[in-house]
Design a protein around this motif. Structure first.
Motif, short mmCIF file in Angstrom:
data_model
loop_
_atom_site.label_atom_id
_atom_site.label_comp_id
_atom_site.label_asym_id
_atom_site.label_seq_id
_atom_site.Cartn_x
_atom_site.Cartn_y
_atom_site.Cartn_z
N TYR A 141 0.84 -1.21 0.00
CA TYR A 141 0.00 0.00 0.00
C TYR A 141 0.87 1.25 0.00
O TYR A 141 1.81 1.35 0.80
CB TYR A 141 -0.89 0.01 1.24
CG TYR A 141 -1.61 1.33 1.46
CD1 TYR A 141 -2.85 1.57 0.88
CD2 TYR A 141 -1.05 2.34 2.25
CE1 TYR A 141 -3.51 2.78 1.08
CE2 TYR A 141 -1.70 3.55 2.45
CZ TYR A 141 -2.94 3.76 1.86
OH TYR A 141 -3.57 4.95 2.06
N LEU A 189 -12.38 -3.09 -3.54
CA LEU A 189 -12.15 -3.85 -2.30
C LEU A 189 -13.10 -5.04 -2.21
O LEU A 189 -12.71 -6.12 -1.72
CB LEU A 189 -12.31 -2.95 -1.07
CG LEU A 189 -11.16 -1.97 -0.85
CD1 LEU A 189 -11.49 -1.00 0.27
CD2 LEU A 189 -9.86 -2.71 -0.54
N ASP A 241 -3.12 4.68 -3.22
CA ASP A 241 -4.25 5.45 -2.70
C ASP A 241 -4.14 6.86 -3.26
O ASP A 241 -3.20 7.59 -2.94
CB ASP A 241 -4.18 5.45 -1.17
CG ASP A 241 -5.29 6.25 -0.50
OD1 ASP A 241 -6.04 6.95 -1.22
OD2 ASP A 241 -5.39 6.17 0.73
N MET A 267 0.57 6.38 12.03
CA MET A 267 -0.69 7.03 11.62
C MET A 267 -1.78 6.73 12.65
O MET A 267 -1.69 5.79 13.43
CB MET A 267 -1.11 6.55 10.24
CG MET A 267 -1.40 5.06 10.13
SD MET A 267 -2.40 4.68 8.70
CE MET A 267 -4.01 5.25 9.27
N PRO A 315 -2.22 -3.62 5.92
CA PRO A 315 -3.06 -2.66 5.18
C PRO A 315 -4.38 -3.28 4.72
O PRO A 315 -5.29 -2.55 4.33
CB PRO A 315 -2.18 -2.26 3.98
CG PRO A 315 -1.12 -3.29 3.90
CD PRO A 315 -0.92 -3.84 5.29
N ARG A 316 -4.49 -4.61 4.78
CA ARG A 316 -5.75 -5.24 4.37
C ARG A 316 -6.87 -4.98 5.37
O ARG A 316 -8.03 -5.27 5.08
CB ARG A 316 -5.56 -6.76 4.22
CG ARG A 316 -4.74 -7.14 3.01
CD ARG A 316 -4.53 -8.63 2.94
NE ARG A 316 -3.68 -9.11 4.03
CZ ARG A 316 -3.33 -10.39 4.19
NH1 ARG A 316 -3.78 -11.30 3.36
NH2 ARG A 316 -2.53 -10.74 5.18
N THR A 370 -9.84 -3.70 7.13
CA THR A 370 -10.90 -2.75 6.81
C THR A 370 -11.14 -1.85 8.01
O THR A 370 -10.79 -2.19 9.15
CB THR A 370 -12.23 -3.46 6.47
OG1 THR A 370 -12.65 -4.20 7.62
CG2 THR A 370 -12.09 -4.38 5.27
N LEU A 401 -16.16 -1.56 3.41
CA LEU A 401 -15.63 -1.39 2.06
C LEU A 401 -14.60 -0.28 1.99
O LEU A 401 -14.47 0.40 0.97
CB LEU A 401 -16.77 -1.11 1.06
CG LEU A 401 -17.59 -2.32 0.62
CD1 LEU A 401 -18.56 -1.92 -0.49
CD2 LEU A 401 -16.71 -3.47 0.13
N THR A 402 -13.88 -0.09 3.07
CA THR A 402 -12.80 0.89 3.04
C THR A 402 -11.71 0.39 3.97
O THR A 402 -11.98 -0.35 4.92
CB THR A 402 -13.32 2.29 3.42
OG1 THR A 402 -12.34 3.26 3.09
CG2 THR A 402 -13.67 2.37 4.91
N LEU A 403 -10.48 0.75 3.67
CA LEU A 403 -9.36 0.30 4.48
C LEU A 403 -9.04 1.32 5.57
O LEU A 403 -9.07 2.53 5.31
CB LEU A 403 -8.12 0.11 3.59
CG LEU A 403 -8.27 -0.90 2.46
CD1 LEU A 403 -7.04 -0.85 1.53
CD2 LEU A 403 -8.48 -2.32 2.99
N VAL A 421 -6.26 2.08 6.74
CA VAL A 421 -5.05 2.83 6.38
C VAL A 421 -5.37 4.04 5.49
O VAL A 421 -4.59 4.99 5.43
CB VAL A 421 -4.04 1.86 5.70
CG1 VAL A 421 -4.52 1.43 4.32
CG2 VAL A 421 -2.66 2.47 5.61
N MET A 422 -6.53 4.02 4.84
CA MET A 422 -6.89 5.13 3.96
C MET A 422 -7.47 6.31 4.73
O MET A 422 -7.82 7.33 4.12
CB MET A 422 -7.90 4.65 2.90
CG MET A 422 -7.33 3.64 1.92
SD MET A 422 -8.60 2.74 1.01
CE MET A 422 -9.22 4.01 -0.08
N HIS A 423 -7.61 6.17 6.06
CA HIS A 423 -8.29 7.22 6.83
C HIS A 423 -7.38 7.87 7.87
O HIS A 423 -7.85 8.36 8.89
CB HIS A 423 -9.56 6.64 7.47
CG HIS A 423 -10.56 6.22 6.44
ND1 HIS A 423 -11.35 7.11 5.76
CD2 HIS A 423 -10.83 5.00 5.92
CE1 HIS A 423 -12.10 6.46 4.88
NE2 HIS A 423 -11.80 5.17 4.96
N ASP A 424 -6.11 7.90 7.58
CA ASP A 424 -5.13 8.53 8.45
C ASP A 424 -5.56 9.97 8.76
O ASP A 424 -5.76 10.78 7.86
CB ASP A 424 -3.76 8.54 7.73
CG ASP A 424 -2.65 9.05 8.62
OD1 ASP A 424 -2.86 9.15 9.84
OD2 ASP A 424 -1.57 9.34 8.08
N GLU A 459 -8.33 11.09 9.83
CA GLU A 459 -9.74 11.43 9.63
C GLU A 459 -10.57 11.12 10.88
O GLU A 459 -10.16 10.37 11.76
CB GLU A 459 -10.28 10.69 8.40
CG GLU A 459 -9.59 11.18 7.13
CD GLU A 459 -10.20 10.65 5.85
OE1 GLU A 459 -9.91 11.25 4.81
OE2 GLU A 459 -10.92 9.63 5.88
#
Lengths: 326, 166
Positions: A6, A33, A48, B1, B16-17, B19, B58-60, B62-65, B67
């Protein structure tokens, strides 16, 4: 889910470097996903792109430029879209749910993959998932499958609503190439027919990233998006039609129609648009338009009903869009 | 993070997988958010990220650092229920209760979307003010399934809160 590397990109150059090395861009991730959990998609690396500045809806002359990362919710709620391109707002609102539309992006929605049952079932052959393995939908259950433009390799449909409206509006996809250039592709030419390579849904090349969708000047006229589906909310289209039609003195001055649920791509047939222009609306004319649209349509058993359904839906939409009623 | 969940910072370091849903339940011990289908179809995992409702399955994470996430635990407590929680109790807006945290998070965001005049598929007019009729509420809540079928009481509960807020 298979392990993956990632990385987060902060600008387009960074994203392009990573996608050139084979990373898959992820934005909303609502489709990708889901497919990764099922191991239908197994990327080695994700980039990302949510923090790449590709958001915002901005006018560019008479055109309106929708950034790749604009969410479906934000697009459908935008006052300019609602006022000048209502067919697009209506189509977006016809798809998915508020939760999904809050994550789903303009570019990701264009790239969403088919909902063919066999594409999702990793126990079964599927040429789209595993090229050369065969098509289980041909001769299988194919209620949601294509009646136009299919091939011996694949009869899957493109599932989305937004792109059908973008086809009617003749919007353009803006793409950053792996070499750092920009190219533009009309939405009408963005998705592919399956031919002998159904694993390729669209014309994006490896490493390319969608940066925006550009709407032409507001077309005026009356806009209709009609979606026929198995339940009245949160279901994919069996047949859908986006129509933008302008009348002048009782005759059709301009017409742009696009169709969902019928083919591997949002379907646009310029012969149908051309047939209508200059004519006075009548049921006979609408039947002729349906004849032209469905010339060569082929059912595969459980989806045979889509052919008469497409005809009836087209006639209903044309009555609505050419009628006086608001 | 780190993620800010219900106003508190939670560090994320891991696969990172993961969710957002699994991070909340497994790593933060915030088990109010439920895993139903894990594929974005049922809405049981609905949480608010930066105020907007999304499917946390449906979101990881790691994508919400950095937030801000609000879960059902962040809305009310047993001694101080959120108005939607109180209305769900009053109107029996559930049977088994498994979908309820998702329903309530979803309803909270829905009321704000409507206040911002976001249209829906069933809105007759794309411009102008949103009026949350029962049909509008049903369409806007269609991403939250209730297998017990408490839908009519869920709509009643939401209507009560909406009318009180107006």
């Amino acid at each position: 889910m298979k392990p993956f590397e990632y990385n987060r990109a902060n600008d387009l150059d960074h994203a392009a470097r990573l996608t050139s090395d084979g990373a898959r861009p992820i934005a909303g991730g609502t489709n990708l996903l889901d497919l990764m959990k099922l191991e239908i998609e197994t990327p080695d690396a994700l980039v990302d792109i949510n923090r790449v500045p590709l958001g915002g809806i901005e006018p560019d002359g008479d055109e309106l430029r929708i950034g790749a990362l604009v969410t479906n919710s934000a697009c459908a709620a935008d006052e300019r879209i609602r006022r000048d391109y209502p067919v697009l707002a209506r189509a977006i609102l016809a798809g998915a749910t508020f939760q999904l539309r809050n994550k789903a992006t303009t570019a990701g929605n264009l790239c969403q993959r088919t909902r063919c049952y066999y594409f999702y079932n990793t126990e079964m052959p599927c040429n789209k998932r595993e090229p050369g393995s065969g098509c289980s939908a041909i001769g299988g259950f194919n209620r949601i499958h294509a009646v136009l433009g299919a091939s011996d390799a694949c009869i899957a449909t493109y599932p989305g609503d937004m792109a059908v409206a973008l086809c009617a509006l003749n919007a353009t996809v803006e793409i950053a190439t792996a070499e750092g250039h920009t190219r533009s592709v009309p939405v009408r030419a963005f998705h592919r027919l399956p031919d002998d390579a159904p694993e390729r849904d669209n014309v994006l090349e490896p490493g390319e990233v969608i940066t925006a969708v550009v709407l032409p000047a507001p077309p005026g006229g009356k806009h209709v998006y009609r979606k026929v589906r198995d339940r009245s909310s949160y279901a994919f289209a069996l047949v859908s039609i986006a129509a933008v039609v302008r009348m002048d003195g009782g005759a059709i001055a301009s017409a742009a129609l696009a169709f969902g649920g019928l083919a591997h791509k949002p379907w646009h047939d310029e012969r149908v648009d051309a047939l209508l222009v200059g004519e006075v609306p009548s049921d006979a004319l609408f039947d002729k338009a349906a004849d032209l649209l469905l010339d060569g349509a082929q059912g595969h058993g459980t989806n045979d009903f889509k052919i008469p359904m497409a005809r009836r839906t087209l006639k209903a939409v044309l009555r609505e869009v050419t009628g006086d009623a608001e | 993070m780190a993620l800010i969940i219900n106003g508190r910072e939670y560090a994320f370091e891991g696969d990172p997988r993961t969710t957002l849903l699994d991070f909340l339940r497994r790593d933060c011990d915030l088990t109010g958010t439920k895993k139903g289908c894990d594929h974005g179809q049922c809405g049981a995992c609905t949480v608010l990220v930066n105020g907007q409702r999304i499917n946390s399955c449906l979101t990881l994470a790691v994508m919400h650092d950095g937030e801000s996430v609000t879960t059902i635990e962040g809305l009310g407590t047993i001694d101080d229920l959120h108005p939607l929680q109180a209305a769900f109790v009053k109107h029996d807006g559930y049977q088994c209760g498994y979908c309820t945290p998702g329903q309530i998070c979803s309803a909270k965001a829905m009321l704000e979307e409507a206040a911002n005049n976001w249209p829906s598929f069933v809105s007759e007019n794309l411009s102008g003010e949103t009026r949350l009729t029962p049909d509008e509420i049903r369409e806007r809540m269609s991403g939250n399934l209730c297998r017990c079928g408490a839908y009519s009481n869920i709509v009643d509960a939401i209507v009560e809160v909406m009318e009180r807020e107006q």
